[in-house]
Design a protein around this motif. Structure first.
Motif, mmCIF file in Angstrom:
data_model
loop_
_atom_site.group_PDB
_atom_site.id
_atom_site.type_symbol
_atom_site.label_atom_id
_atom_site.label_comp_id
_atom_site.label_asym_id
_atom_site.label_seq_id
_atom_site.Cartn_x
_atom_site.Cartn_y
_atom_site.Cartn_z
ATOM 1 N N CYS A 20 0.922 -1.186 0.160
ATOM 2 C CA CYS A 20 -0.051 0.158 0.051
ATOM 3 C C CYS A 20 1.045 1.290 0.094
ATOM 4 O O CYS A 20 2.026 1.266 0.840
ATOM 5 C CB CYS A 20 -0.974 0.018 1.113
ATOM 6 N N VAL A 79 0.154 4.084 0.926
ATOM 7 C CA VAL A 79 -0.213 4.737 2.063
ATOM 8 C C VAL A 79 0.538 4.182 3.588
ATOM 9 O O VAL A 79 1.031 5.018 3.983
ATOM 10 C CB VAL A 79 -1.660 5.251 2.292
ATOM 11 N N CYS A 80 0.156 3.150 3.558
ATOM 12 C CA CYS A 80 0.722 2.632 4.908
ATOM 13 C C CYS A 80 1.515 1.407 4.675
ATOM 14 O O CYS A 80 2.060 0.969 5.762
ATOM 15 C CB CYS A 80 -0.706 1.833 5.678
ATOM 16 N N CYS A 99 -4.042 -0.590 -0.310
ATOM 17 C CA CYS A 99 -4.908 -1.613 0.472
ATOM 18 C C CYS A 99 -6.196 -0.969 0.370
ATOM 19 O O CYS A 99 -6.416 0.008 0.071
ATOM 20 C CB CYS A 99 -4.279 -1.651 1.815
ATOM 21 N N HIS A 113 -7.368 2.019 2.260
ATOM 22 C CA HIS A 113 -6.812 3.261 1.833
ATOM 23 C C HIS A 113 -7.325 3.531 0.455
ATOM 24 O O HIS A 113 -6.770 4.430 -0.344
ATOM 25 C CB HIS A 113 -5.232 3.461 1.939
#
Ligand SMILES: [Zn+2]
Length: 135
Positions: free
Chosen positions: A110, A112-113, A131, A134
Motif C-alpha cells: 500500500c 499509504v501504510c 490496500c 486506503h
C-alpha cells in the motif's frame, strides 16, 4: 562478473533478491499493466479522433445554439467523448504509476501504510496502489 550480469537492469536485480514468487507475480502484473497501458493509449487515440470529428461537425453545422436539435446532439456527443477521454487519461496515469511501482519492487505494498495489498485486489485492479483501507 560476466557481460550479461553487468548488463542487468538494477531493478531486475533487486527483484531477483526478493522472494521468487513475489517477483514472478509482479512481472506477471507488469505484463497485464503493459497490455492495459497500450489498450488505454488506443482508447485515447480513438476518442481524440472522435472529438476532432465532432468538433468539425459542429463547425460545419455552424451552430453554437444548444436549442438547435443538431447542435444539442453534437454538444452532447462532445461532452460524452470529453468525459470518456479524461477517465481514460486518469486511468493511464494510474497504470503508469503501477508499472513504476512494479519496477521499484513496491507494487504489492500500500502506498499509504505499506501493508501488503491483497493479491485478489491486485488481480482485479492491477493498477491499485493502496490496500482496501486506503482505497
Ligand atoms: Zn493502506
Amino acid at each position: 562478473m560476466s557481460d550479461a550480469e553487468a548488463g542487468l537492469d538494477p531493478g531486475a536485480d533487486q527483484l531477483s533478491r526478493g522472494r521468487d514468487d513475489r517477483a514472478a507475480e509482479a512481472q506477471q502484473r507488469r505484463s497485464v499493466l503493459t497490455a492495459l497501458q497500450s489498450e488505454t493509449v488506443s482508447t485515447i487515440e480513438v476518442l481524440d479522433r472522435q472529438i476532432e470529428r465532432v468538433t468539425a461537425a459542429r463547425a460545419d453545422a455552424n451552430t453554437d445554439d444548444e436549442h438547435d436539435p443538431e447542435g444539442a446532439t453534437i454538444a452532447f456527443e462532445r461532452s460524452q467523448a470529453d468525459a470518456l477521454r479524461s477517465a481514460a487519461v486518469s486511468r493511464l496515469t494510474q497504470i503508469d504509476t503501477a508499472i513504476a511501482r512494479v519496477d521499484a519492487g513496491t507494487s504489492d505494498r500500500c502506498a499509504v501504510c505499506g501493508d501488503p495489498i491483497p493479491p485478489l485486489r491486485l488481480a482485479a485492479r492491477p493498477f491499485a496502489t493502496t490496500c482496501l483501507r486506503h482505497a
